[in-house]
Design an enzyme around this catalytic site. Structure first.
Site, short mmCIF file in Angstrom:
data_model
loop_
_atom_site.label_atom_id
_atom_site.label_comp_id
_atom_site.label_asym_id
_atom_site.label_seq_id
_atom_site.Cartn_x
_atom_site.Cartn_y
_atom_site.Cartn_z
N LYS A 166 86.96 53.48 24.56
CA LYS A 166 86.80 53.44 26.02
C LYS A 166 87.79 54.36 26.70
CE LYS A 166 89.06 50.05 28.13
NZ LYS A 166 89.49 48.71 28.58
N THR A 199 85.41 45.46 31.66
CA THR A 199 85.61 45.90 30.26
C THR A 199 84.58 45.24 29.35
OG1 THR A 199 87.96 46.25 30.63
CG2 THR A 199 87.27 45.95 28.35
C1 R5P Z 1 93.05 46.14 28.58
O1 R5P Z 1 93.86 46.80 27.96
C2 R5P Z 1 92.99 44.65 28.50
O2 R5P Z 1 93.15 44.19 27.18
C3 R5P Z 1 91.69 44.11 29.07
O3 R5P Z 1 90.63 44.63 28.31
C4 R5P Z 1 91.49 44.55 30.49
O4 R5P Z 1 92.68 44.46 31.23
C5 R5P Z 1 90.42 43.70 31.14
O5 R5P Z 1 90.30 44.08 32.48
P1 R5P Z 1 88.93 44.03 33.26
O6 R5P Z 1 88.37 42.65 33.06
O7 R5P Z 1 89.35 44.32 34.68
O8 R5P Z 1 88.05 45.09 32.73
#
Ligand code: R5P
Length: 311
Positions: free
Chosen positions: A192, A226
């Site tokens: 990603k 994410t």
């Molecule tokens: C990223 O490095 C974290 O592990 C999470 O994947 C991320 O912070 C999730 O954030 P969101 O729900 O806003 O996509």
């Protein structure tokens, strides 16, 4: 338990009550109130002199949650507690753990400094965003893994039909450990790129996901983008049902709608962060992590190994 005192701030009040129930200990009497301008005022209402004190408080926004934790530590220190353990089920600001752009703070390090300067002797936390945050402290840090709580729930899954997926490269170790402990399940990951802090853009899936059921493993859900974007690309690649396990449910902004509208079938989180009714949704399952924290607190108090909990 002799000379153990469990206190909690308002961010983790219910979790603290549950931890106390598990330990068979009465929560320490404490008052958290406000001055007219909003300043926080703390008073511990019973003697804690010479006691082993555990202060339960997650540090998700608003920053008042962190402030409450610092004030509670200071109050305990000045009340002559023998040892103070900051029990931080969710350690906020952990995502800002390195200088990844010019002129940015390392916020996780600053928060660690604050907690330590306030007078904590130990920290007990859970599924830190990155393990190296333990090194930001010069006091012992015990980092619990919520896996054991998830495992109980996941017993209902036909595990052999599942592939564990990390939603980003940074979470690969976490997902790998999950896959191994669930009986060496296959692992895949999503490569990603994130153009700005609250945007997630899925690029690529590495590993076999076609006709496989999926268990996405992450440390937290904030906007939900994410895992929702990850789920979309996994579906495009032919995945079957998609479950998500994330320890900390922040559920900011319209994450509820994003997750409800996504191809995800189930979102499983723990109660390290309280989730108010308006943030709940049909696919959401909240698991109680209090017994894991209670057991860890008991072991710290009795000076028994914590790592043995995770073998
Ligand atoms: C990223 O490095 C974290 O592990 C999470 O994947 C991320 O912070 C999730 O954030 P969101 O729900 O806003 O996509």
């Amino acid at each position: 338990m002799d000379k153990i005192k469990i206190l909690g701030g308002t961010a983790s009040w219910d979790l603290k009550e549950k931890i106390c129930e598990n330990l068979g200990v009465k929560p320490t009497n404490l008052e958290v109130s406000r001055f007219a301008d909003g300043e926080i005022r703390i008073q511990i209402k019973e003697n804690i002199r010479g006691c082993d004190v555990f202060i339960v408080q997650s540090t998700h926004p608003p920053a008042d949650n962190l402030m409450e934790l610092l004030l509670l530590i200071d109050a305990a220190l000045r009340a002559s507690a023998k040892r103070i353990t900051a029990v931080i089920p969710y350690f906020g600001y952990a995502r800002q753990d390195r200088k990844d752009a010019p002129r940015v703070p390392i916020s996780a390090k600053l928060v660690a400094n604050l907690i330590q300067c306030a007078g904590a002797n130990r920290v007990l936390t859970c599924d830190l965003h990155s393990d190296q945050i333990q090194g930001f402290f010069d006091i012992p840090v015990d980092n619990l893994y919520a896996f054991s709580v998830f495992r109980e729930y996941l017993r209902i899954l036909p595990a052999d039909k599942f592939t564990v997926v990390s939603p980003d490269v940074g979470g690969t170790n976490r997902a790998r450990a999950f896959a191994k402990r669930l009986g060496n399940l296959p692992l895949a990951l999503i490569d990603k790129r994130r153009p700005s802090p609250n945007m997630a853009e899925v690029m690529n899936v590495i590993g076999e996901v076609e006709k496989r059921n999926i268990l996405i493993v992450d440390d937290l859900i904030d906007t939900g983008k994410t895992v929702a974007n990850g789920a979309k690309i996994l579906k495009d690649k032919g995945a079957g049902s998609i479950w998500v396990c994330a320890t900390h449910g922040l559920f900011s902004a319209n994450s509820k709608d994003i997750l409800e509208d996504s191809p995800i079938d189930k979102v499983i989180v723990t109660n390290t962060i309280p989730i108010p009714p308006h943030k709940k949704f049909k696919k959401l399952e909240i698991l109680d992590i209090s017994s894991l924290f209670a057991e860890a607190i008991k072991r710290i108090h009795e000076e028994v190994s914590i790592s043995e909990l995770f073998v």
